[in-house]
Scaffold this motif. Structure first.
Motif, PDB file in Angstrom:
ATOM      1  N   GLY A 183       0.746  -1.248   0.000  1.00  0.00           N
ATOM      2  CA  GLY A 183       0.000   0.000   0.000  1.00  0.00           C
ATOM      3  C   GLY A 183       0.772   1.291   0.000  1.00  0.00           C
TER       4      GLY A 183
ATOM      5  N   PHE B 104      -4.084  -0.936   4.121  1.00  0.00           N
ATOM      6  CA  PHE B 104      -3.750   0.309   3.428  1.00  0.00           C
ATOM      7  C   PHE B 104      -3.935   1.494   4.351  1.00  0.00           C
ATOM      8  CE2 PHE B 104      -8.250  -0.542   2.425  1.00  0.00           C
ATOM      9  CZ  PHE B 104      -8.854   0.639   2.810  1.00  0.00           C
TER      10      PHE B 104
ATOM     11  N   ASP C 225      -6.076  -4.109  -0.227  1.00  0.00           N
ATOM     12  CA  ASP C 225      -5.531  -2.947  -0.930  1.00  0.00           C
ATOM     13  C   ASP C 225      -6.647  -1.924  -1.157  1.00  0.00           C
ATOM     14  OD1 ASP C 225      -3.657  -1.438  -2.245  1.00  0.00           O
ATOM     15  OD2 ASP C 225      -3.442  -2.778  -3.965  1.00  0.00           O
TER      16      ASP C 225
END
Length: 291
Positions: A19, A60, A104
Motif C-alpha cells: 500500500g 492500506f 488494498d
C-alpha cells in the motif's frame, strides 16, 4: 524507462510491505506492513523514517479530506490520527466473515474509496471489492475472489482496474457517474511462471504498472493491454508501486518476505525493503478520500 535498477531506501525487513502512497501535503511516502501490523512513513528529502503500531492487520493507509488518514484494518475502515496514534472505527466490513481481512485500496478523483477484502489464509474465494463514500459502504458486484488487489483508477476517474492475484488476471470496468460499475472485461493476464499480479498503479499517461509477487519485477501495460516495459528487482516479491517526490517521477516499491525460508532470504537479503527507481512518466497525485 527501465534502465535504472531499483535501489533500497529503507531496509526494514517487511513481512508483507504493501500500500505505498505519496501524500502531497506531507511530501512523504506512507505504506504498511500488513502482517507486522505497522504503518510506516518515509520522508526522502530529510531521510526521516517513522512507524506506528496498528491494533489489527492493516492493508492500506490513505489521506482524507480535512486531514488525517483512513486505514483499512482487518475488521473495517478506521480513522487514523498520526499525532495521537489513535484509531477510530468508521464502519465494519464483513463482520460475518471473521477470517477475511481488508487488503488494498485507492481513492478516485471524486473522493470515493475503493478497496478489496480477501481470505486471510489466501485460499477461499470470499474476497470482494467495495466502495465507500460520504458515509455509505457499497458492494461493487466484483466478488468470489481469494486474493483481491488494487483497485487502481485511470487518471480521469472513468476506469477501475482490479486484480485477481491467484487467477493471474487484471480486469477493467467503467465507473459510472453515480459510482456504480459497468460490465467488467479482461485487461491482461500474467502467466504464473512469470509471477502473480499484485498491486496495480496507474501513471499520468494512463499506463498500468503491475507489481509481480514471486516474479522479481514490475510490468508496465499500455491502456490497450499491451505489455510495453518491465523493471527487474533484486528480490522476488514486489507488492505495489507508488509515484512520489516533487515531480512524481520517483517510483517507490514495497516488497515482502512472508513465508520465505531463511535459506531463500539469505539469497535475497534485501527482500522486505522499500525500493525506489526513477521513471520518465510521472504518476498522478493521490486524491483525498471523502468519508
Amino acid at each position: 524507462m527501465s534502465g535504472q535498477s531499483p535501489k533500497p531506501v529503507w531496509e526494514l525487513e517487511a513481512e508483507l510491505g504493501e500500500g505505498p502512497v505519496w501524500v502531497e501535503r506531507d511530501q512523504a511516502l506512507w505504506f504498511v506492513d500488513i502482517k507486522k501490523q505497522q504503518i510506516h512513513r518515509y520522508d526522502p528529502e530529510a531521510g526521516a523514517k517513522q512507524s506506528w503500531k496498528s491494533p489489527e492487520q492493516v492493508g492500506f493507509i490513505l489521506p482524507t479530506a480535512g486531514g488525517g488518514f483512513v486505514a483499512g484494518l482487518q475488521s473495517g475502515l478506521y480513522r487514523f490520527d498520526q499525532g495521537s496514534s489513535a484509531f477510530e472505527l468508521i464502519v465494519e466490513v464483513e463482520p460475518d466473515l471473521p477470517d477475511n481481512r481488508l487488503n488494498d485500496g485507492v481513492v478516485d478523483p471524486a473522493g470515493r474509496l475503493w478497496f478489496g477484502t480477501m481470505d486471510n489464509a489466501e485460499k477461499a474465494k470470499t474476497g470482494a471489492f467495495y466502495c465507500f463514500h460520504e458515509g455509505r459502504l457499497k458492494r461493487t458486484g466484483l466478488d468470489g475472489i481469494a486474493i483481491t488487489n488494487g483497485p487502481a483508477i485511470s487518471p480521469d476517474g472513468g476506469l477501475l482496474y482490479f486484480v485477481d492475484t491467484l487467477k493471474g488476471t487484471i480486469g477493467i470496468a467503467e465507473i459510472r457517474d453515480d459510482g456504480s460499475l459497468g460490465e467488467p472485461r479482461p485487461f491482461a493476464r500474467i502467466d504464473p511462471a512469470d509471477g502473480y499480479p499484485d498491486g496495480p498503479t496507474i501513471d499520468s499517461n494512463g499506463y498500468v504498472w503491475i507489481s509481480l509477487y514471486a516474479g522479481w519485477g514490475a510490468r508496465r501495460y499500455a491502456p490497450s493491454g499491451e505489455l510495453v516495459d518491465s523493471v527487474r528487482f533484486p528480490v522476488a516479491n514486489i507488492t505495489k508501486i507508488a509515484f512520489g517526490g516533487a515531480d512524481l517521477r520517483t517510483a517507490f516499491a514495497t516488497t515482502a518476505r512472508q513465508l520465505l525460508s531463511p535459506e531463500k532470504i539469505a539469497k535475497q537479503p534485501l527482500i522486505g525493503a522499500l525500493f525506489e527507481f526513477r521513471v520518465n512518466v510521472p504518476g498522478v497525485p493521490c486524491p483525498l478520500a471523502r468519508l
